[in-house]
Design a protein around this motif. Structure first.
Motif, PDB file in Angstrom:
ATOM      1  N   ILE A  65       0.835  -1.201   0.000  1.00  0.00           N
ATOM      2  CA  ILE A  65       0.000   0.000   0.000  1.00  0.00           C
ATOM      3  C   ILE A  65       0.871   1.253   0.000  1.00  0.00           C
ATOM      4  O   ILE A  65       0.608   2.218  -0.726  1.00  0.00           O
ATOM      5  CB  ILE A  65      -0.946  -0.013   1.215  1.00  0.00           C
ATOM      6  N   GLY A  69       1.301   4.293  -2.743  1.00  0.00           N
ATOM      7  CA  GLY A  69       1.255   5.709  -2.420  1.00  0.00           C
ATOM      8  C   GLY A  69       2.443   6.463  -2.989  1.00  0.00           C
ATOM      9  O   GLY A  69       2.298   7.590  -3.498  1.00  0.00           O
ATOM     10  N   TYR A 186      -7.510  -5.097   0.086  1.00  0.00           N
ATOM     11  CA  TYR A 186      -7.287  -3.648   0.103  1.00  0.00           C
ATOM     12  C   TYR A 186      -6.258  -3.263  -0.956  1.00  0.00           C
ATOM     13  O   TYR A 186      -6.421  -2.255  -1.662  1.00  0.00           O
ATOM     14  CB  TYR A 186      -6.788  -3.185   1.469  1.00  0.00           C
ATOM     15  N   LEU A 190      -6.912  -0.908  -4.199  1.00  0.00           N
ATOM     16  CA  LEU A 190      -6.142   0.308  -4.432  1.00  0.00           C
ATOM     17  C   LEU A 190      -5.454   0.265  -5.792  1.00  0.00           C
ATOM     18  O   LEU A 190      -5.360   1.299  -6.482  1.00  0.00           O
ATOM     19  CB  LEU A 190      -5.111   0.484  -3.314  1.00  0.00           C
ATOM     20  N   LEU A 194      -6.008   3.117  -8.619  1.00  0.00           N
ATOM     21  CA  LEU A 194      -4.888   3.870  -9.196  1.00  0.00           C
ATOM     22  C   LEU A 194      -4.731   3.591 -10.689  1.00  0.00           C
ATOM     23  O   LEU A 194      -4.343   4.485 -11.454  1.00  0.00           O
ATOM     24  CB  LEU A 194      -3.594   3.527  -8.458  1.00  0.00           C
ATOM     25  N   CYS A 234      -2.661  12.883  -2.485  1.00  0.00           N
ATOM     26  CA  CYS A 234      -3.073  11.482  -2.653  1.00  0.00           C
ATOM     27  C   CYS A 234      -2.091  10.540  -1.965  1.00  0.00           C
ATOM     28  O   CYS A 234      -2.480   9.557  -1.335  1.00  0.00           O
ATOM     29  CB  CYS A 234      -3.182  11.148  -4.134  1.00  0.00           C
ATOM     30  N   SER A 235      -0.807  10.834  -2.094  1.00  0.00           N
ATOM     31  CA  SER A 235       0.208  10.027  -1.433  1.00  0.00           C
ATOM     32  C   SER A 235       0.021  10.054   0.087  1.00  0.00           C
ATOM     33  O   SER A 235       0.110   9.016   0.757  1.00  0.00           O
ATOM     34  CB  SER A 235       1.601  10.531  -1.804  1.00  0.00           C
ATOM     35  N   THR A 237      -2.756  10.623   1.684  1.00  0.00           N
ATOM     36  CA  THR A 237      -3.983   9.883   2.009  1.00  0.00           C
ATOM     37  C   THR A 237      -3.713   8.390   2.108  1.00  0.00           C
ATOM     38  O   THR A 237      -4.171   7.709   3.034  1.00  0.00           O
ATOM     39  CB  THR A 237      -5.051  10.154   0.939  1.00  0.00           C
ATOM     40  N   VAL A 238      -2.964   7.878   1.144  1.00  0.00           N
ATOM     41  CA  VAL A 238      -2.621   6.445   1.161  1.00  0.00           C
ATOM     42  C   VAL A 238      -1.768   6.120   2.382  1.00  0.00           C
ATOM     43  O   VAL A 238      -1.943   5.078   3.023  1.00  0.00           O
ATOM     44  CB  VAL A 238      -1.894   6.065  -0.142  1.00  0.00           C
ATOM     45  N   PHE A 241      -4.008   5.831   5.374  1.00  0.00           N
ATOM     46  CA  PHE A 241      -4.719   4.552   5.368  1.00  0.00           C
ATOM     47  C   PHE A 241      -3.795   3.408   5.785  1.00  0.00           C
ATOM     48  O   PHE A 241      -4.182   2.523   6.567  1.00  0.00           O
ATOM     49  CB  PHE A 241      -5.291   4.297   3.981  1.00  0.00           C
TER      50      PHE A 241
END
Length: 360
Positions: A65, A69, A186, A190, A194, A234-235, A237-238, A241
């Motif tokens: 993940i 990111g 997950y 993702l 992406l 966005c990076s 946010t990942v 998570f």
């Protein structure tokens, strides 16, 4: 008559180009399969088992993940070195809000993910508007995140009370679906998101153009600063998570744990840019790269490798990934230029070539 002697040579060149294209596109995926088969032969009793596959999927989900990111700003030609620190801060903050502040776990998780997006946007703003190199800017903000992590935890671990953490929260990581760990799904989800964003939407195409040639992107009217800030957001946010999942996995807040994930994340993202879409960062390539790393680490671990084998493997693979990524990008640009010249339209290839590759 003058053209007939050149046809076999041209056919041979096309065949060679097709072979190189296949190797460049699917070589890493082929290596993954070969590595898996090799370790199945060497470790027939432990490696080709459902328990081992589940262990690999579960143990490598957070690095995967985080690598995804990292892929987003890399597509725009930027590097976010703060993502490991952001992971550590996010996982500590989740446990701090749940254990120390008594927040409901869904609210704590959403707050941390939103905070990750905000931190990423701040990173992007510093890089784009303060004109500070991404390496330096994100290294500086990452150090500040590490300081905040130490301040929140007072340098010690956050340990839940006797009642423990809510079962629904720990189930984010421990749950299983179709017999496989939930974190594996997950990662797949993702990757799909992406892939759609980077390969099928204007946002992704803009990032690739910016990463290949920022000046050309500005000339054609792409708001480069804004989209780079979006990429960092966005990076972040990942990373937020991933921090939530790390907290659900470890169930103890460790202020220094995030740094261990920084190198594997960059190895996966950079090595992934040599597969599927060679020369540009892409989600599916990152997934393949993380898979080959996971299989390799699991195999050498079960063969009895010492503890230092993991950082040695990651470091050597990072050097190889950077070299291969740069080579793939240069070869892609040369191929585009050669194809344009061969078609007799030199004035139409520059924009296309610059928009399809990320120079590393």
């Amino acid at each position: 008559m003058s053209r007939s002697p050149t046809r076999p040579a041209r056919t041979g060149r096309q065949h060679g180009h097709g072979h190189r294209h296949f190797v460049g596109t699917y070589g890493l995926l082929t290596l993954t399969v070969l590595l898996f088969l090799l370790f199945c032969v060497l470790l027939p009793d432990t490696f080709p088992t459902l328990d081992n596959v589940s262990s690999i999927l579960s143990g490598q989900s957070i690095p995967a993940i985080l690598a995804l990111g990292v892929t987003i700003p890399v597509a725009s030609g930027k590097f976010d070195l703060s993502i490991g620190y952001a992971l550590g801060l996010a996982h500590v903050m989740v446990l701090f809000l749940i254990v120390e502040k008594g927040w409901p776990w869904p609210l704590a998780c959403l707050t941390v993910v939103a905070g990750g997006a905000l931190v990423g946007a701040v990173n992007g703003a510093i890089v784009e508007f303060a004109r500070i190199d991404a390496f330096i800017a994100t290294l500086g903000t990452g150090s500040m995140m590490y300081a905040v992590t130490g301040w929140v935890t007072d340098g010690s671990r956050i340990v839940p009370g006797p009642e423990g953490l809510p079962a629904a929260f720990t189930g984010l990581y421990d749950a299983r679906f179709l017999g496989l760990p939930a974190p594996a799904f997950y990662v797949l989800g993702l990757v799909v998101v992406l892939w759609v964003v980077l390969e099928r939407l204007p946002f992704g195409r803009y990032l690739y153009v910016i990463g290949s040639n920022p000046r050309a992107a500005e000339i054609v009217g792409i708001p480069t600063h804004r989209y780079c800030v979006y990429a960092f957001a966005c990076s972040g946010t990942v990373a937020g998570f991933a921090g939530v999942l790390l907290a659900a996995q470890q169930q103890i807040g460790n202020p220094s744990v995030g740094l261990d994930y920084l190198l594997p994340a960059f190895v996966g993202a950079l090595l992934g840019s040599t597969a599927i879409r060679p020369g540009r960062a892409n989600a599916v390539g990152t997934l393949v790269a993380v898979t080959v790393l996971a299989v390799g680490l699991a195999g050498i671990g079960q063969l009895g490798a010492q503890f230092w084998a993991t950082p040695l493997f990651n470091g050597a693979t990072l050097l190889l990934a950077v070299g291969l990524a740069g080579y793939s990008a240069r070869r892609r640009l040369r191929t585009d230029a050669a194809g344009t010249a061969g078609d007799g339209a030199p004035g139409t290839g520059a924009g296309t070539g610059s928009g399809t590759g990320t120079t590393l």
